[in-house]
Design an enzyme around this catalytic site. Structure first.
Site, PDB file in Angstrom:
ATOM      1  N   GLU B  47     102.421  -2.183  80.556  1.00  0.00           N
ATOM      2  CA  GLU B  47     102.103  -3.540  81.007  1.00  0.00           C
ATOM      3  C   GLU B  47     101.472  -3.599  82.400  1.00  0.00           C
ATOM      4  OE1 GLU B  47     105.194  -2.535  80.198  1.00  0.00           O
ATOM      5  OE2 GLU B  47     106.709  -3.317  81.584  1.00  0.00           O
ATOM      6  N   ASN B  48     101.448  -2.466  83.113  1.00  0.00           N
ATOM      7  CA  ASN B  48     100.722  -2.464  84.380  1.00  0.00           C
ATOM      8  C   ASN B  48      99.213  -2.345  84.186  1.00  0.00           C
ATOM      9  OD1 ASN B  48     101.575   0.165  83.485  1.00  0.00           O
ATOM     10  ND2 ASN B  48     100.772   1.003  85.381  1.00  0.00           N
TER      11      ASN B  48
END
Lengths: 234, 209
Positions: B47-48
């Site tokens: 999710e980064n």
């Protein structure tokens, strides 16, 4: 108007004041504006509200502004890697607003896009939803989140051209794009400023309209958690 | 015998379907990538800001610009794409991710999940967990059935602050596999050598056979 500045101190000169709100890019220690954070430390600006996914580690990244007590309020999704942060928070010296990570990213994106608020299902039924407007869309409850417009954005990119067009590298892009767009002024630090025309216009990640000042410099780029596998398994 | 961490990860890997986009949480879920069945191709989302997450780098090839959501150094794959955090959570919130497999401190029979905060203890933050459980199509949790003192972590209702309400679809523990259905938790599978009575004794939620 020239956007390039000789060093980080010059790049933030005249932009800082006590009590201001700053949006900072980076995820963990990846893609953080480490040169501009040091310039903020040297400036002595205090009572800062900082919107950033994390708050660095002890003594590096935004952690240096904790040691100097320049931050009074953080808006973050995760602050687990910083003992000084915990100490100040538990002592009541530091205010903390937890945002879900995607809500924080969207609050910045929306702020930069002229959208004052948005509804999201994230956080419904949790402490995050307390005190916020609830509204049903298509049978599902959502909460209203306000966007963030910062007085200043500080971001880190890989390359810039003199017009402020930015290119990021791998997962160091992260919060730098939404953070850059939500500032009234944005200062970007890069590893290299390349000549105008040398970046492919089709491959610009953030157009220069969002970037007011640029500075280049040598970055430490510290690794937070080095994980490797043995060569024989490669 | 209850499943160990690797058996739980291997069982969770059976949930994956060919072509899926999947987000794996920190802890036991991280081990799932070691157990992906042959013939199943999944794309891991971090999710980064990455799709197509590869394994840890070999020594000397680590790159500070290439990390996962646990801040560990990783590698890219031929299909990798990078993007910013707002785009990352747009695909999560927008229901484009097929499955998230996350750890849990507590889960309830209604599918409530608590995995981010213990009041009075160190508070680190929810990271992307609230966004994932609210947006991803199917949420599977992998967890120990009881805590170190033997108290059940599978409950009628959670006691800890929630990450999401009615968000969990399936629970995989060291004792078996349970589905969240109307009226309680449906027993899907028991771990090797675990009896239904053992499972019931370790569970505070209503079980349906």
């Amino acid at each position: 108007m020239k956007k390039t500045y000789p060093d980080a101190d010059a790049a933030v000169d005249g932009l800082l004041f006590d009590g201001m709100t700053i949006a900072a890019g980076g995820f963990g220690l990846c893609g953080i504006p480490e040169l501009l954070i040091e310039a903020l430390r040297r400036s002595g600006a205090k009572s800062l509200t900082v919107a950033s996914n994390n708050c660095g580690v002890d003594g590096f990244g935004l952690g240096v502004l904790l040691n100097t007590r320049q931050i009074s309020r953080m808006i973050s999704s995760y602050v687990g890697e910083n003992a000084e942060f915990m100490r100040q928070y538990l002592a009541g010296e530091l205010e903390l607003e937890f945002n879900p990570q995607g809500t924080l990213a969207e609050r910045m994106r929306a702020g930069g896009a002229g959208i004052p608020g948005f509804y999201t299902a994230t956080g419904v039924g949790t402490v995050v939803a307390e005190g916020k407007e609830h509204k049903e869309f298509n049978g599902r409850v959502h909460i209203l989140e306000n966007s963030i417009v910062a007085d200043l954005s500080i971001v880190k990119a890989w390359k810039a051209d003199p017009s402020g067009n930015l290119v990021f590298r791998k997962t160091a892009r992260n919060f730098n794009v939404p953070a850059a767009t939500c500032g009234k002024v944005c200062v970007a630090e890069v590893e290299e400023i390349v000549p105008l025309g040398s970046l492919d216009p089709d491959h610009i990640h953030l157009p220069g309209i969002y970037v007011n000042r640029i500075v280049s410099g040598v970055h430490e780029k510290r690794i937070e958690q080095l994980t490797v596998r043995p060569k024989e398994l490669a | 015998m209850p499943w160990d961490r690797n058996r739980m990860a291997a069982r969770a890997a059976q949930e994956l379907q060919d072509g899926w986009y999947v987000n794996l949480g920190i802890g036991i879920p991280t081990l799932i990538s070691n157990h992906i069945p042959a013939g199943i191709a999944v794309t891991l989302q971090s999710e980064n800001g990455m799709l197509g997450m590869g394994p840890f780098p070999i020594v000397g090839e680590e790159d500070p610009d290439l990390i996962n959501a646990g801040k560990q150094t990783i590698t890219e794959q031929p299909q990798t794409a990078y993007f910013d955090s707002a785009t990352s959570f747009a695909m999560i919130r927008g229901g484009k991710i097929d499955m998230a497999i996350l750890g849990a401190m507590e889960v309830s029979e209604e599918g409530d999940l608590a995995n981010w905060m213990v009041p009075g203890k160190l508070v680190k933050g929810m990271g992307g967990a609230m966004d994932l459980v609210a947006g991803v199509k199917r949420v599977v949790v992998v967890m120990d059935h009881t805590d170190k003192a033997g108290r059940s972590k599978v409950l009628r209702s959670c006691t800890l602050p929630l990450t999401g309400k009615a968000v969990v679809d399936r629970i995989i523990t060291d004792l078996g596999v349970l589905d969240v259905v109307a009226g309680g938790l449906q027993v899907v599978e028991l771990a090797d050598g675990i009896s239904f009575n053992q499972l019931r004794a370790a569970t505070m939620a209503r079980l349906l056979i």
